[in-house]
Design a protein around this motif. Structure first.
Motif, short mmCIF file in Angstrom:
data_model
loop_
_atom_site.label_atom_id
_atom_site.label_comp_id
_atom_site.label_asym_id
_atom_site.label_seq_id
_atom_site.Cartn_x
_atom_site.Cartn_y
_atom_site.Cartn_z
N MET A 160 -47.34 -46.85 114.82
CA MET A 160 -48.23 -47.29 113.76
C MET A 160 -47.43 -47.52 112.50
N ASN A 161 -47.53 -48.67 111.92
CA ASN A 161 -46.78 -49.03 110.73
C ASN A 161 -47.69 -48.89 109.51
N LEU A 162 -47.40 -47.92 108.66
CA LEU A 162 -48.20 -47.69 107.47
C LEU A 162 -47.65 -48.49 106.31
N THR A 163 -48.55 -49.01 105.50
CA THR A 163 -48.14 -49.73 104.30
C THR A 163 -47.90 -48.71 103.20
N GLN A 164 -46.72 -48.80 102.58
CA GLN A 164 -46.37 -47.85 101.52
C GLN A 164 -46.94 -48.34 100.19
N PRO A 165 -47.49 -47.42 99.40
CA PRO A 165 -48.01 -47.84 98.09
C PRO A 165 -46.87 -48.20 97.14
N SER A 166 -47.15 -49.11 96.24
CA SER A 166 -46.14 -49.53 95.28
C SER A 166 -46.05 -48.52 94.13
N ASP A 167 -45.06 -48.72 93.29
CA ASP A 167 -44.90 -47.86 92.11
C ASP A 167 -46.11 -47.96 91.20
N ASN A 168 -46.64 -49.17 91.06
CA ASN A 168 -47.81 -49.37 90.19
C ASN A 168 -49.04 -48.64 90.74
N THR A 169 -49.18 -48.65 92.06
CA THR A 169 -50.31 -47.95 92.67
C THR A 169 -50.22 -46.45 92.42
N ILE A 170 -49.03 -45.91 92.58
CA ILE A 170 -48.86 -44.47 92.35
C ILE A 170 -49.09 -44.14 90.88
N MET A 171 -48.64 -44.99 89.97
CA MET A 171 -48.88 -44.76 88.54
C MET A 171 -50.37 -44.84 88.23
N HIS A 172 -51.09 -45.73 88.93
CA HIS A 172 -52.54 -45.82 88.75
C HIS A 172 -53.20 -44.52 89.23
N TRP A 173 -52.72 -43.98 90.37
CA TRP A 173 -53.26 -42.71 90.87
C TRP A 173 -53.00 -41.59 89.88
N VAL A 174 -51.84 -41.61 89.22
CA VAL A 174 -51.54 -40.57 88.23
C VAL A 174 -52.48 -40.71 87.04
N ASN A 175 -52.70 -41.93 86.59
CA ASN A 175 -53.57 -42.15 85.43
C ASN A 175 -55.03 -41.80 85.71
N THR A 176 -55.46 -41.99 86.95
CA THR A 176 -56.86 -41.69 87.30
C THR A 176 -57.02 -40.30 87.91
N ASN A 177 -55.95 -39.51 87.93
CA ASN A 177 -55.96 -38.15 88.48
C ASN A 177 -56.43 -38.11 89.95
N ALA A 178 -55.93 -39.04 90.75
CA ALA A 178 -56.27 -39.10 92.17
C ALA A 178 -55.33 -38.17 92.94
N VAL A 179 -55.66 -36.90 92.96
CA VAL A 179 -54.79 -35.89 93.56
C VAL A 179 -54.72 -36.05 95.07
N ALA A 180 -55.83 -36.36 95.71
CA ALA A 180 -55.86 -36.48 97.17
C ALA A 180 -54.93 -37.60 97.65
N GLU A 181 -54.93 -38.72 96.96
CA GLU A 181 -54.06 -39.84 97.34
C GLU A 181 -52.59 -39.49 97.13
N LEU A 182 -52.29 -38.79 96.03
CA LEU A 182 -50.91 -38.40 95.75
C LEU A 182 -50.42 -37.39 96.79
N GLU A 183 -51.29 -36.46 97.19
CA GLU A 183 -50.90 -35.49 98.21
C GLU A 183 -50.67 -36.17 99.55
N TYR A 184 -51.52 -37.14 99.88
CA TYR A 184 -51.34 -37.88 101.13
C TYR A 184 -50.02 -38.66 101.11
N ALA A 185 -49.71 -39.28 99.97
CA ALA A 185 -48.46 -40.03 99.84
C ALA A 185 -47.26 -39.09 99.92
N LEU A 186 -47.41 -37.88 99.40
CA LEU A 186 -46.32 -36.90 99.46
C LEU A 186 -46.09 -36.42 100.89
#
Length: 137
Positions: free
Chosen positions: A1-27
């Motif tokens: 299964m090939n997962l699409t990696q989020p871009s730097d902008n997407t991760i910065m958006h998650w940081v700005n919106t406090n999306a902890v679940a998405e950041l933990e999944y990416a980690l």
């Protein structure tokens, strides 16, 4: 299964919106750059609920990811003595690795002043040559 990696902008958006679940999944599931950015993002979001994920990330194969996770744990300001001791030991370990790399690089740049006429093999060759010039008795 090939997962699409989020871009730097997407991760910065998650940081700005406090999306902890998405950041933990990416980690947990991202590539090394995504994991590093997610750990740095969790450092800025600052939720104690992400401590177990960060503790798992300090054992990452990539040193930059584990350092980012350590920085995030330190920024969260955990009062648990176990976490404090683990992070301090890890920081000492990372410092030790960097010091060893620096020590290995220093001798490569150092020049030694060994001249040909000072070598032991050259001296012994000259001594044998001088003895051969003497007449045999």
């Amino acid at each position: 299964m090939n997962l699409t990696q989020p871009s730097d902008n997407t991760i910065m958006h998650w940081v700005n919106t406090n999306a902890v679940a998405e950041l933990e999944y990416a980690l947990k599931h991202g590539n090394y750059k995504t994991r590093q950015l997610a750990a740095e993002g969790l450092e800025h979001v600052g939720r104690p609920s992400s401590i177990p994920v960060l503790l798992h990330a300090i054992n990452d194969k990539i040193q930059n990811v584990s350092i980012a996770a350590l920085n995030a744990l330190e920024a969260l300001g955990c009062t648990d003595e176990l976490i404090i001791s683990i992070t301090s030991k890890r920081f000492n370990w990372v410092k030790q690795i960097r010091d060893q790399k620096e020590k290995r690089n220093i001798p490569k740049n150092k020049k030694h002043n060994i001249y040909r006429w000072q070598r032991a093999s050259k001296k012994s060759f000259e001594r044998v040559k001088a003895q051969l010039k003497k007449p045999i008795r």
